[in-house]
Design a protein around this motif. Structure first.
Motif, PDB file in Angstrom:
ATOM      1  N   TYR A 112       0.835  -1.213   0.000  1.00  0.00           N
ATOM      2  CA  TYR A 112       0.000   0.000   0.000  1.00  0.00           C
ATOM      3  C   TYR A 112       0.867   1.259   0.000  1.00  0.00           C
ATOM      4  CZ  TYR A 112      -4.372   2.504   0.529  1.00  0.00           C
ATOM      5  OH  TYR A 112      -5.454   3.303   0.285  1.00  0.00           O
ATOM      6  N   ASN A 113       1.961   1.210   0.753  1.00  0.00           N
ATOM      7  CA  ASN A 113       2.787   2.417   0.861  1.00  0.00           C
ATOM      8  C   ASN A 113       3.650   2.670  -0.368  1.00  0.00           C
ATOM      9  OD1 ASN A 113       2.583   3.965   3.518  1.00  0.00           O
ATOM     10  ND2 ASN A 113       2.498   1.827   4.162  1.00  0.00           N
ATOM     11  N   ARG A 114       3.599   1.759  -1.333  1.00  0.00           N
ATOM     12  CA  ARG A 114       4.273   2.047  -2.611  1.00  0.00           C
ATOM     13  C   ARG A 114       3.621   3.239  -3.311  1.00  0.00           C
ATOM     14  NH1 ARG A 114       7.459  -0.865  -5.737  1.00  0.00           N
ATOM     15  NH2 ARG A 114       6.164  -0.429  -7.552  1.00  0.00           N
ATOM     16  N   ALA A 115       2.420   3.609  -2.838  1.00  0.00           N
ATOM     17  CA  ALA A 115       1.731   4.775  -3.418  1.00  0.00           C
ATOM     18  C   ALA A 115       2.498   6.067  -3.145  1.00  0.00           C
ATOM     19  CB  ALA A 115       0.316   4.864  -2.856  1.00  0.00           C
ATOM     20  N   VAL A 116       3.319   6.048  -2.084  1.00  0.00           N
ATOM     21  CA  VAL A 116       4.091   7.257  -1.754  1.00  0.00           C
ATOM     22  C   VAL A 116       5.492   7.122  -2.346  1.00  0.00           C
ATOM     23  CG1 VAL A 116       4.981   8.684   0.115  1.00  0.00           C
ATOM     24  CG2 VAL A 116       2.843   7.434   0.420  1.00  0.00           C
ATOM     25  N   LYS A 117       5.832   8.014  -3.233  1.00  0.00           N
ATOM     26  CA  LYS A 117       7.153   7.965  -3.867  1.00  0.00           C
ATOM     27  C   LYS A 117       7.864   9.298  -3.652  1.00  0.00           C
ATOM     28  CE  LYS A 117       7.572   3.932  -5.134  1.00  0.00           C
ATOM     29  NZ  LYS A 117       7.374   3.733  -3.706  1.00  0.00           N
ATOM     30  N   ILE A 137      -0.516  11.661   2.145  1.00  0.00           N
ATOM     31  CA  ILE A 137       0.525  10.727   2.620  1.00  0.00           C
ATOM     32  C   ILE A 137       0.142  10.172   3.993  1.00  0.00           C
ATOM     33  CG2 ILE A 137       2.920  10.605   3.484  1.00  0.00           C
ATOM     34  CD1 ILE A 137       3.698  12.467   1.180  1.00  0.00           C
ATOM     35  N   ILE A 138      -0.326  11.062   4.885  1.00  0.00           N
ATOM     36  CA  ILE A 138      -0.711  10.608   6.235  1.00  0.00           C
ATOM     37  C   ILE A 138      -1.877   9.615   6.140  1.00  0.00           C
ATOM     38  CG2 ILE A 138      -1.692  11.352   8.454  1.00  0.00           C
ATOM     39  CD1 ILE A 138      -0.106  14.011   8.036  1.00  0.00           C
ATOM     40  N   LEU A 139      -2.877   9.962   5.323  1.00  0.00           N
ATOM     41  CA  LEU A 139      -4.038   9.063   5.195  1.00  0.00           C
ATOM     42  C   LEU A 139      -3.655   7.749   4.511  1.00  0.00           C
ATOM     43  CD1 LEU A 139      -6.954  11.531   4.324  1.00  0.00           C
ATOM     44  CD2 LEU A 139      -6.605  10.261   6.439  1.00  0.00           C
ATOM     45  N   THR A 140      -2.710   7.810   3.587  1.00  0.00           N
ATOM     46  CA  THR A 140      -2.245   6.584   2.928  1.00  0.00           C
ATOM     47  C   THR A 140      -1.600   5.657   3.944  1.00  0.00           C
ATOM     48  OG1 THR A 140      -1.875   7.719   0.833  1.00  0.00           O
ATOM     49  CG2 THR A 140      -0.656   5.677   1.160  1.00  0.00           C
ATOM     50  N   PHE A 141      -0.774   6.227   4.820  1.00  0.00           N
ATOM     51  CA  PHE A 141      -0.114   5.425   5.858  1.00  0.00           C
ATOM     52  C   PHE A 141      -1.159   4.805   6.795  1.00  0.00           C
ATOM     53  CE2 PHE A 141       1.910   5.242  10.121  1.00  0.00           C
ATOM     54  CZ  PHE A 141       2.802   4.213   9.859  1.00  0.00           C
ATOM     55  N   LEU A 142      -2.142   5.620   7.225  1.00  0.00           N
ATOM     56  CA  LEU A 142      -3.179   5.105   8.132  1.00  0.00           C
ATOM     57  C   LEU A 142      -4.016   4.024   7.439  1.00  0.00           C
ATOM     58  CD1 LEU A 142      -4.341   8.447   9.831  1.00  0.00           C
ATOM     59  CD2 LEU A 142      -2.866   6.660  10.791  1.00  0.00           C
ATOM     60  N   ALA A 143      -4.337   4.257   6.156  1.00  0.00           N
ATOM     61  CA  ALA A 143      -5.125   3.274   5.403  1.00  0.00           C
ATOM     62  C   ALA A 143      -4.353   1.965   5.263  1.00  0.00           C
ATOM     63  CB  ALA A 143      -5.484   3.826   4.025  1.00  0.00           C
TER      64      ALA A 143
ATOM     65  N   ILE B 214      -5.932   8.676  -8.161  1.00  0.00           N
ATOM     66  CA  ILE B 214      -4.497   8.593  -7.827  1.00  0.00           C
ATOM     67  C   ILE B 214      -4.239   7.462  -6.826  1.00  0.00           C
ATOM     68  CG2 ILE B 214      -2.638   9.808  -6.605  1.00  0.00           C
ATOM     69  CD1 ILE B 214      -3.713  12.412  -7.788  1.00  0.00           C
ATOM     70  N   VAL B 215      -5.102   7.360  -5.806  1.00  0.00           N
ATOM     71  CA  VAL B 215      -4.904   6.347  -4.754  1.00  0.00           C
ATOM     72  C   VAL B 215      -5.025   4.933  -5.331  1.00  0.00           C
ATOM     73  CG1 VAL B 215      -5.875   5.394  -2.615  1.00  0.00           C
ATOM     74  CG2 VAL B 215      -5.620   7.860  -2.864  1.00  0.00           C
TER      75      VAL B 215
END
Lengths: 160, 267
Positions: A112-117, A137-143, B214-215
């Motif tokens: 999931y965290n591959r979404a953050v580059k 980024i914060i919501l991606t980490f929590l998700a 994007i997500v």
């Protein structure tokens, strides 16, 4: 890698003979988009260089799956964030880690965290702004944590 | 003490591969007892990422040294960072390599000249290696990125704003759902999703739809689903992709609501 851009160029070539004005408009528009990306692209290259100099994905990845606590979550997320290249190149490695005991939680958090580059952030900030990027980024980490836990519970409860 | 040998087969009679990235198997051998384990190296031998996968395999199996024909300086450095010595220039069978290593260990106290030569990379070598890797990554990124930019031009010239706005009505839930659907179908480098998303915003498409797009672009991979099923099993892959699709919608809505709230608060 080249099939997609060549297909688009072929469409341009065919349509140029039918609707030359529109194709010239399309080319101008594409040129403007490309021009607006010049500075973010230079920043991307700089960040890639820094990451390649100082970050070793394999070194982080080897600690993945040691535990699913805060440290394990952060390591799995960090490994996902700094991982480069196509995802399918990482599948054999992750499979091996899973066989060595890394849980579904760690694998899921990594994916999931591959979404953050980090090296792509200049382009993202250029389009959407800092506030948006930080929030996402914060919501991606929590998700990723939510999905990791839900996934490991679903698979454990089912027993498969 | 354990060593890892890059081999083209799963037994000690297999030949040592000419490159680390060409290994079909990594033979993890206990030097003292001679017991070994054959670990399949990678499905993508000779491709990008194969070297990194080999390193992680060696590290996770507790190998102290890697024996191979040749290994790039970047991988040498990563192995060194992981506390693993590397001996290059090894030829013959894995059994020969094991004997060579035993002889070397007996004569030199477990450290060979080849290892010293390979691992003594100075900072200049490191910078050159990092520049090479970055140029390769950057060049790999460009073709599809240029294709996307050209596609945006075509989109601008031939697709009407009215058509898009008839699909994306501005409703947070529906726009996010549509965005997640489209993002799930496509895959690839996230930079392309940022560019497409940014251009869609200019068309007047809501930030809800763009964020969900994007997500889901990275987190949901319909194209890669068969490979994910092969690696982690059907249940894991289907559940993970399904959950990621569903979660993309609240993540998009929350992101936009939080951003709007903070912007309003700050102004």
């Amino acid at each position: 890698m080249y099939f997609f851009p060549l297909s688009i160029l072929a469409i341009y070539a065919v349509l140029f003979f039918i609707l030359p004005d529109r194709i010239l408009f399309a080319l101008t528009r594409s040129g403007k988009v490309l021009l607006s990306m010049a500075i973010p692209l230079v920043l991307i290259f700089t960040l890639m260089l820094l990451i390649n100099l100082f970050v070793k994905p394999a070194k982080v990845a080897k600690y993945m799956g040691k535990d699913s606590g805060i440290k394990g979550t952060l390591l799995s997320a960090a490994a996902g964030i700094i991982s480069t290249g196509p995802i399918y190149a990482w599948y054999p490695l992750l499979k091996d880690l899973k066989e060595k005991g890394a849980g579904n939680y760690s694998i899921s958090v990594f994916l999931y965290n591959r979404a953050v580059k980090p090296f792509l952030l200049p382009v993202m900030v250029d389009y959407f702004g800092w506030l948006y990027v930080i929030t996402l980024i914060i919501l991606t980490f929590l998700a990723s944590i939510f999905i990791g836990y839900s996934l490991s519970i679903s698979i454990t409860v089912d027993g498969t | 003490m354990k060593i890892a040998i890059s081999a083209d087969g799963p037994n000690l009679g297999a030949n040592v591969t000419h490159r680390l990235s060409a290994a079909k198997y990594l033979l993890i051998i206990d030097v003292e007892s001679g017991e070994f384990e054959a670990v399949p190296a990678s499905n993508n031998t000779n491709q990008r990422g194969a070297g990194v996968q080999t390193i992680v395999t060696a590290v996770s199996r507790g190998a102290n040294a890697v024996l191979t024909g040749y290994c790039g300086p970047g991988i040498v450095n990563q192995l060194k960072d992981s506390g693993i010595e590397i001996l290059t220039g090894i030829t013959g069978t894995a059994k020969d390599a094991l004997e060579q290593y035993r002889a070397l260990a007996a004569n030199t106290g477990l450290r060979g000249d080849q290892h010293r030569a390979a691992s003594n990379m100075n900072s200049k070598d490191l910078i050159i290696q990092a520049i090479k890797s970055s140029v390769r990554q950057f060049v790999n990124l460009l073709p599809v990125l240029l294709g996307v930019v050209l596609l945006i031009g075509l989109f601008d010239a031939f697709v009407s704003r009215g058509l898009l706005l008839s699909i994306f009505s501005g409703n947070a839930a529906f726009d996010s759902l549509w965005g997640a659907c489209i993002g799930s179908v496509f895959a690839g480098n996230p930079i392309n999703s940022y560019i497409i998303g940014g251009e869609l915003l200019e068309y007047g498409i809501s930030l809800f739809a763009v964020t969900a797009f994007i997500v889901s672009w990275v987190t949901v991979g319909l194209v890669q689903l068969p490979a994910e099923i092969a690696a982690f099993g059907k249940k894991f892959a289907l559940l993970r992709n399904g959950m990621c699709f569903v979660i993309a919608i609240p993540v998009a809505i929350l992101t936009v609501l939080i951003v709007n709230f903070i912007e309003r608060y700050l102004s």
